[in-house]
Write an enzyme that holds these catalytic residues in place. Structure first.
Site, PDB file in Angstrom:
ATOM      1  N   HIS A 144      33.623 -16.841  30.044  1.00  0.00           N
ATOM      2  CA  HIS A 144      32.458 -16.040  29.675  1.00  0.00           C
ATOM      3  C   HIS A 144      32.885 -14.593  29.497  1.00  0.00           C
ATOM      4  O   HIS A 144      34.033 -14.214  29.771  1.00  0.00           O
ATOM      5  CB  HIS A 144      31.343 -16.165  30.710  1.00  0.00           C
ATOM      6  CG  HIS A 144      30.491 -17.391  30.513  1.00  0.00           C
ATOM      7  ND1 HIS A 144      29.723 -17.580  29.379  1.00  0.00           N
ATOM      8  CD2 HIS A 144      30.288 -18.486  31.294  1.00  0.00           C
ATOM      9  CE1 HIS A 144      29.082 -18.738  29.475  1.00  0.00           C
ATOM     10  NE2 HIS A 144      29.418 -19.311  30.623  1.00  0.00           N
ATOM     11  N   ASP A 174      30.558 -10.165  24.566  1.00  0.00           N
ATOM     12  CA  ASP A 174      29.747 -11.033  23.705  1.00  0.00           C
ATOM     13  C   ASP A 174      29.287 -10.328  22.437  1.00  0.00           C
ATOM     14  O   ASP A 174      29.394 -10.868  21.334  1.00  0.00           O
ATOM     15  CB  ASP A 174      28.520 -11.529  24.467  1.00  0.00           C
ATOM     16  CG  ASP A 174      28.836 -12.678  25.408  1.00  0.00           C
ATOM     17  OD1 ASP A 174      29.953 -13.223  25.334  1.00  0.00           O
ATOM     18  OD2 ASP A 174      27.979 -13.037  26.234  1.00  0.00           O
TER      19      ASP A 174
END
Length: 393
Positions: A144, A174
């Site tokens: 992540h 992200d």
């Protein structure tokens, strides 16, 4: 022609976008995080994006307030069924871009990899969004945002805490190194495809984009100007004239007058003309303490008024709940109310083809299946629904 639909079904029409990407058609194989954010940007800028989801939706996503899913219809297809895969390939045949954010090898196993899609549409730009990239020892490993940012050297220097780094939610990985670079790659490849007539694969990896975002830090390191220590450099709080200061009501002001002429305004408005020279590193902490003591004498609102419209490079640190109401943010309509939800407006801005918001996020995965597939010219939608290949919620 769009098939007849129930009253609950919104009307889906192509070519309704107002931004510069009007007429560009995008197939999105739904994922989480940067992939949806990239497709939100494309939809905001006028592209016709059709979001293909698994029945039941994606983990960590969904619902009428999931702003990353705004601007495009949701279609639920069971991609374990060959007819669903064939339907996606029919969509691809008439698309300009495809976006997928699945683990490497997944779309190949589904029969929707680059080879199959480019065979149907040689001009297609096939965008792949991952954390580690399509190649390398970690390519098929889970991860992540913070993991990707950590491995690039960017996370190490974040924050002013000497004891441990602090990660800025998932903004840097992200959405900074991820979706932003995916959109850059998609648009660059789309432009090239219109010149060459040939599509290609865009391999967008968060590790690549984050390292690229961090180019200035790499430049400092190359020039011997970087201390690998938090809170010790020009832009990380190491200098007292680029830091956050607490006000009397427990809130904070951001202070960043790097240039001498701007720093002079700060000193004047704080009444610190007798403060130590800011380039005297031996007295940096003394200067920091002097600045902190003055800021602690007034509230954030009072200091905001003092510095409003000046060149001191000082601004209040606002929570998200208050940011839309700041006079400057409100005047530019940085946030807008759309379908009852306050949300960021499309960015950037265009003089001739302004972007606009259209379809709100789908309440459930598959909310627009019938209408969207029909709008894209897919034949036999009713049969797909009856056989459970597609799902209408």
């Amino acid at each position: 022609m769009i098939a007849a639909m129930t009253q609950e079904q919104p009307r889906i029409e192509l070519g309704q976008g107002t931004g510069p990407l009007r007429g560009v058609k995008v197939v999105e194989l739904a994922g989480i995080g940067p992939g949806p954010h990239a497709c939100m940007i494309l939809a905001d800028l006028g592209a016709d994006v059709i979001r293909v989801e698994r029945p039941g939706g994606q983990p960590l996503t969904g619902g009428p307030t999931d702003l990353l899913n705004r601007g495009r219809p949701s279609v639920a297809l069971d991609l374990k069924q060959p007819r669903a895969v064939a339907t996606v390939l029919d969509l691809v045949a008439d698309a300009d871009l495809l976006v997928e954010g699945l683990r490497p090898g997944t779309t190949e196993r589904l029969g929707l990899g680059p080879e199959e899609c480019l065979a149907r549409n040689p001009r297609l730009v096939y965008g792949r969004m991952t954390g580690w990239g399509q190649t390398g020892p970690l390519a098929r490993s889970a991860g992540h945002d913070m993991n990707y940012v950590a491995l690039t050297g960017a996370l190490f220097g974040m924050g002013q805490d000497k004891a441990r780094p602090h990660f800025p939610a998932n903004l840097v990985g992200d959405f900074g190194g991820g979706s932003t670079y995916l959109v850059i790659g998609l648009l660059a490849a789309l432009l090239e495809s219109r010149l060459s007539g040939r599509g290609q694969v865009v391999d967008a990896a968060i590790v690549d984009g984050t390292a690229h975002l961090n180019a200035m830090t790499s430049a400092f390191a190359a020039g011997g100007q970087l201390r690998e220590e938090r809170g010790a450099n020009l832009l990380d709080g190491g200098m007292p004239f680029y830091d956050l200061y607490e006000t009397s009501d427990g809130r904070h002001m951001s202070v960043g007058p790097l240039e001498p002429q701007f720093y002079a305004v700060l000193v004047e408005l704080l009444g610190l003309q007798d403060a130590p020279d800011r380039y005297d590193l031996a007295r940096s902490e003394e200067l920091r303490a002097r600045i902190a003591a003055v800021f602690a004498t007034r509230t954030q609102a009072e200091w905001t008024q003092v510095f409003d419209g000046t060149d001191a490079c000082v601004a209040p640190v606002l929570p998200l709940s208050e940011a839309p109401d700041h006079p400057h943010v409100a005047a530019r309509e940085v946030f807008v109310d759309h379908e009852g939800v306050r949300q960021p407006a499309p960015a950037p801005r265009f003089s001739r083809t302004p972007a606009s918001l259209s379809l709100p996020p789908a309440p459930t995965a598959g909310a627009h299946t019938r209408a969207a597939l029909a709008a894209w010219g897919i034949a036999g939608v009713d049969g797909l629904l009856e056989d459970g290949v597609a799902v209408q919620t």
